[in-house]
Write a protein that holds these residues in place. Structure first.
Motif, PDB file in Angstrom:
ATOM      1  N   ARG A   1       0.830  -1.201   0.000  1.00 39.13           N
ATOM      2  CA  ARG A   1       0.000   0.000   0.000  1.00 39.13           C
ATOM      3  C   ARG A   1       0.871   1.260   0.000  1.00 39.13           C
ATOM      4  O   ARG A   1       0.640   2.180  -0.788  1.00 39.13           O
ATOM      5  CB  ARG A   1      -0.940  -0.002   1.213  1.00 39.13           C
ATOM      6  N   TYR A   2       1.881   1.310   0.852  1.00 41.87           N
ATOM      7  CA  TYR A   2       2.774   2.477   0.893  1.00 41.87           C
ATOM      8  C   TYR A   2       3.552   2.615  -0.418  1.00 41.87           C
ATOM      9  O   TYR A   2       3.765   3.720  -0.902  1.00 41.87           O
ATOM     10  CB  TYR A   2       3.734   2.403   2.072  1.00 41.87           C
ATOM     11  N   ALA A   3       3.984   1.506  -0.977  1.00 37.38           N
ATOM     12  CA  ALA A   3       4.726   1.549  -2.245  1.00 37.38           C
ATOM     13  C   ALA A   3       3.858   2.147  -3.345  1.00 37.38           C
ATOM     14  O   ALA A   3       4.313   3.016  -4.106  1.00 37.38           O
ATOM     15  CB  ALA A   3       5.207   0.152  -2.637  1.00 37.38           C
ATOM     16  N   ILE A   4       2.627   1.694  -3.442  1.00 39.71           N
ATOM     17  CA  ILE A   4       1.726   2.213  -4.480  1.00 39.71           C
ATOM     18  C   ILE A   4       1.487   3.706  -4.275  1.00 39.71           C
ATOM     19  O   ILE A   4       1.531   4.487  -5.230  1.00 39.71           O
ATOM     20  CB  ILE A   4       0.407   1.415  -4.499  1.00 39.71           C
ATOM     21  N   SER A   5       1.267   4.104  -3.041  1.00 42.68           N
ATOM     22  CA  SER A   5       1.044   5.520  -2.745  1.00 42.68           C
ATOM     23  C   SER A   5       2.258   6.364  -3.124  1.00 42.68           C
ATOM     24  O   SER A   5       2.133   7.416  -3.766  1.00 42.68           O
ATOM     25  CB  SER A   5       0.716   5.683  -1.257  1.00 42.68           C
TER      26      SER A   5
END
Length: 187
Positions: free
Chosen positions: A173-177
């Motif tokens: 999730r953090y990577a995509i954001s």
């Protein structure tokens, strides 16, 4: 060599056929997985030479483990788990922290290691995505690549990396954001 997409057998069946002596099955497995495995190893080490070395080590390990292969998971998961173990060993040999790779050396990979067409609409956005991938913390980059490029589920990534499933979910999730923000900034 025959086209690797023309054989209807799944990877697990091919691995069992190769285990039982069918050499053509290995050729098909290798053709199906070599590029994504190589990209993964190069992205994780940060340079071609280390990626090449580990690529050879992983396939040698696959050859050595052939006789005992059991399809407890998808072949691609089993292959990536083998690659993950080789990466950990490599970082120990190189006296590096597991996530401290020379990302500047990865610039040479742009033309040699393109991301899949489905992930990248065109060459320019592909370069931007590669630049943004370099900015991610290594744990997030690994989780993202395993999920998106290798199509592993969160549970498979957790098992492969030894991280909790919720941790993997957060990393993705953090990577995509971060990737979205980076891509918007570059646009």
């Amino acid at each position: 060599m025959a086209d690797h997409d023309s054989d209807p057998r799944d990877d697990e069946t091919l691995m069992q056929a190769w285990r039982d002596g069918e050499l053509a099955a290995f050729r098909l497995l290798y053709a199906r997985h070599r590029l994504r495995l190589y990209r993964f190893l190069v992205h994780e080490t940060g340079n071609n030479a280390a990626g090449d070395e580990l690529f050879q080590e992983v396939w040698l390990s696959v050859i050595q483990q052939r006789a005992g292969y059991q399809p407890w998971a998808r072949f691609s998961t089993w292959l990536l788990e083998t690659a993950h173990r080789r990466l950990v060993d490599w970082h120990r040999r190189e006296h590096r922290h597991r996530w401290n790779s020379d990302l500047d050396a990865a610039h040479e990979l742009v033309d040699q290691c393109p991301l899949p067409d489905a992930t990248v609409a065109n060459r320019q956005s592909g370069q931007q995505l590669r630049d943004c991938l370099r900015t991610l913390p290594p744990e997030q980059r690994e989780a993202f690549l395993l999920k998106e490029e290798h199509e592993l589920g969160l549970a498979e990534i957790a098992r492969l990396t030894g991280a909790a499933a919720e941790t993997v979910k957060s990393r993705v999730r953090y990577a995509i954001s971060k990737l979205r923000s980076c891509m918007e900034a570059l646009a």
